[in-house]
Motif scaffolding. Structure first.
Motif, short mmCIF file in Angstrom:
data_model
loop_
_atom_site.label_atom_id
_atom_site.label_comp_id
_atom_site.label_asym_id
_atom_site.label_seq_id
_atom_site.Cartn_x
_atom_site.Cartn_y
_atom_site.Cartn_z
N SER A 130 0.58 -1.57 -0.08
CA SER A 130 0.08 0.01 0.12
C SER A 130 0.82 1.16 -0.15
CB SER A 130 -1.19 0.49 1.28
OG SER A 130 0.19 -0.04 2.34
N GLY A 131 0.14 2.15 0.02
CA GLY A 131 0.82 3.31 -0.89
C GLY A 131 1.79 3.48 1.19
N SER A 132 2.09 3.54 1.90
CA SER A 132 2.50 3.70 3.38
C SER A 132 3.38 3.02 2.74
CB SER A 132 1.18 3.35 4.34
OG SER A 132 1.44 1.63 4.40
N MET A 133 3.81 1.76 2.26
CA MET A 133 5.16 1.38 2.49
C MET A 133 6.17 1.55 1.49
SD MET A 133 4.66 -0.97 4.45
CE MET A 133 6.31 -2.17 4.36
N THR A 134 6.29 3.28 1.63
CA THR A 134 7.14 4.21 0.60
C THR A 134 8.38 3.80 1.03
OG1 THR A 134 6.43 5.80 0.83
CG2 THR A 134 4.79 4.94 -0.67
N GLY A 135 9.48 4.29 0.28
CA GLY A 135 11.12 4.06 0.79
C GLY A 135 11.27 3.47 1.74
N LEU A 136 12.04 3.34 2.48
CA LEU A 136 12.45 2.80 3.83
C LEU A 136 11.81 1.45 4.03
CD1 LEU A 136 15.19 1.97 4.80
CD2 LEU A 136 14.72 3.59 7.26
N ARG A 137 10.59 2.09 4.27
CA ARG A 137 9.39 0.34 4.72
C ARG A 137 9.30 -0.72 3.86
NH1 ARG A 137 4.47 4.43 7.27
NH2 ARG A 137 5.59 4.77 9.42
N LYS A 138 9.22 -0.36 2.60
CA LYS A 138 9.20 -0.80 1.88
C LYS A 138 10.94 -2.22 1.37
CE LYS A 138 9.32 -0.80 -3.33
NZ LYS A 138 9.67 -0.32 -4.77
N GLU A 139 11.40 -1.72 1.26
CA GLU A 139 12.62 -2.02 2.15
C GLU A 139 13.24 -3.00 2.86
OE1 GLU A 139 15.32 -2.08 -0.92
OE2 GLU A 139 13.21 -0.53 -1.37
N ILE A 140 12.11 -2.83 3.76
CA ILE A 140 12.76 -3.26 4.97
C ILE A 140 11.78 -4.76 4.49
CG2 ILE A 140 12.40 -3.63 7.42
CD1 ILE A 140 13.21 -0.66 7.54
N ALA A 141 10.44 -4.09 4.59
CA ALA A 141 9.71 -5.80 3.81
C ALA A 141 10.06 -6.82 2.89
CB ALA A 141 8.57 -4.95 3.69
N ILE A 142 10.97 -5.84 1.88
CA ILE A 142 11.88 -7.19 1.26
C ILE A 142 12.93 -7.70 1.26
CG2 ILE A 142 12.84 -6.65 -0.95
CD1 ILE A 142 10.75 -4.55 -1.82
N HIS A 143 13.93 -7.32 2.49
CA HIS A 143 14.38 -7.77 3.29
C HIS A 143 14.19 -8.27 4.01
CE1 HIS A 143 18.71 -8.06 4.72
NE2 HIS A 143 17.99 -7.65 5.50
N VAL A 144 13.13 -8.49 4.80
CA VAL A 144 12.20 -9.11 5.34
C VAL A 144 12.62 -10.38 4.82
CG1 VAL A 144 10.33 -10.01 7.13
CG2 VAL A 144 12.00 -8.55 7.65
N VAL A 145 11.02 -10.45 3.79
CA VAL A 145 10.91 -11.36 2.96
C VAL A 145 12.07 -12.66 2.27
CG1 VAL A 145 9.11 -11.87 0.77
CG2 VAL A 145 8.71 -9.98 2.36
N LEU A 146 13.07 -11.33 1.42
CA LEU A 146 13.91 -12.15 0.85
C LEU A 146 14.60 -13.26 2.38
CD1 LEU A 146 15.88 -9.64 -1.02
CD2 LEU A 146 14.74 -11.54 -1.62
N ASN A 147 14.34 -12.25 3.18
CA ASN A 147 15.27 -13.54 4.63
C ASN A 147 14.58 -15.00 4.62
OD1 ASN A 147 17.44 -12.70 5.01
ND2 ASN A 147 17.15 -10.93 6.48
N ILE A 148 13.44 -14.65 4.94
CA ILE A 148 12.50 -15.97 4.99
C ILE A 148 12.57 -16.75 4.08
CG2 ILE A 148 9.55 -16.77 5.28
CD1 ILE A 148 9.32 -13.32 6.88
N LEU A 149 12.68 -16.13 2.55
CA LEU A 149 13.05 -17.11 1.52
C LEU A 149 14.22 -18.35 2.14
CD1 LEU A 149 11.63 -15.45 -1.37
CD2 LEU A 149 10.52 -17.03 -0.04
N GLU A 150 15.32 -17.53 2.35
CA GLU A 150 16.33 -17.88 2.44
C GLU A 150 16.34 -19.13 3.52
OE1 GLU A 150 19.39 -18.13 0.94
OE2 GLU A 150 17.96 -16.15 -0.49
N THR A 151 15.48 -19.39 4.34
CA THR A 151 15.31 -20.53 4.92
C THR A 151 14.74 -21.64 4.79
OG1 THR A 151 13.21 -19.27 6.37
CG2 THR A 151 15.14 -18.36 7.21
N LEU A 152 13.72 -21.23 3.44
CA LEU A 152 13.14 -22.44 3.33
C LEU A 152 14.01 -23.57 2.24
CD1 LEU A 152 9.92 -20.60 2.03
CD2 LEU A 152 9.88 -21.78 4.32
#
Length: 130
Positions: A34-56
């Motif tokens: 959503s629009g509230s996830m711009t900038g650093l929030r978006k980058e952090i969210a993507i980083h978290v998802v990438l870290n989760i994917l690495e555990t699978l």
């Protein structure tokens, strides 16, 4: 607790953590775009998802859904199902994460309903399908 004495407790070394991390998982990841996830929030969210994917691993099944006002698959060909977390599928998720664009307003209810319906359906079929 003394500030000079470090806390040496590490959950990653406990048997309950190792078992949870290594047993097969069915997982739906909801990514707020959503629009509230711009900038650093978006980058952090993507980083978290990438870290989760690495555990699978290949025993796990996963899908990622973007959500704002609507909830859609991050990778459209993974069409409303859980896919095996093999290297090829994880690579598709990682490639798609680079194209995320934020927009509109988040509808958490719709996203959670979609995730739970998918998990319930896929778990049912895994148990009862011949």
């Amino acid at each position: 607790m003394d500030e000079k004495d470090p806390d040496l407790y590490d959950a990653r070394l406990r048997s309950w953590y190792i078992q949870a991390a290594s047993s097969p998982k069915d997982m739906v990841i909801l990514l707020d775009v959503s629009g509230s996830m711009t900038g650093l929030r978006k980058e952090i969210a993507i980083h978290v998802v990438l870290n989760i994917l690495e555990t699978l691993n290949e025993n796990d099944f996963v899908n990622i859904f973007n959500f704002s006002t609507e909830t859609t698959e991050l990778v459209s060909c993974f069409n409303d199902s859980l896919v095996q977390a093999n290297m090829e599928n994880i690579g598709e998720f990682k490639k798609a994460l680079k194209t995320i664009e934020t927009k509109e307003i988040a509808n958490f209810s719709k996203a959670l309903i979609k995730a739970f319906e998918l998990l319930q359906r896929d778990t049912f079929y895994a148990k009862y399908e011949p």
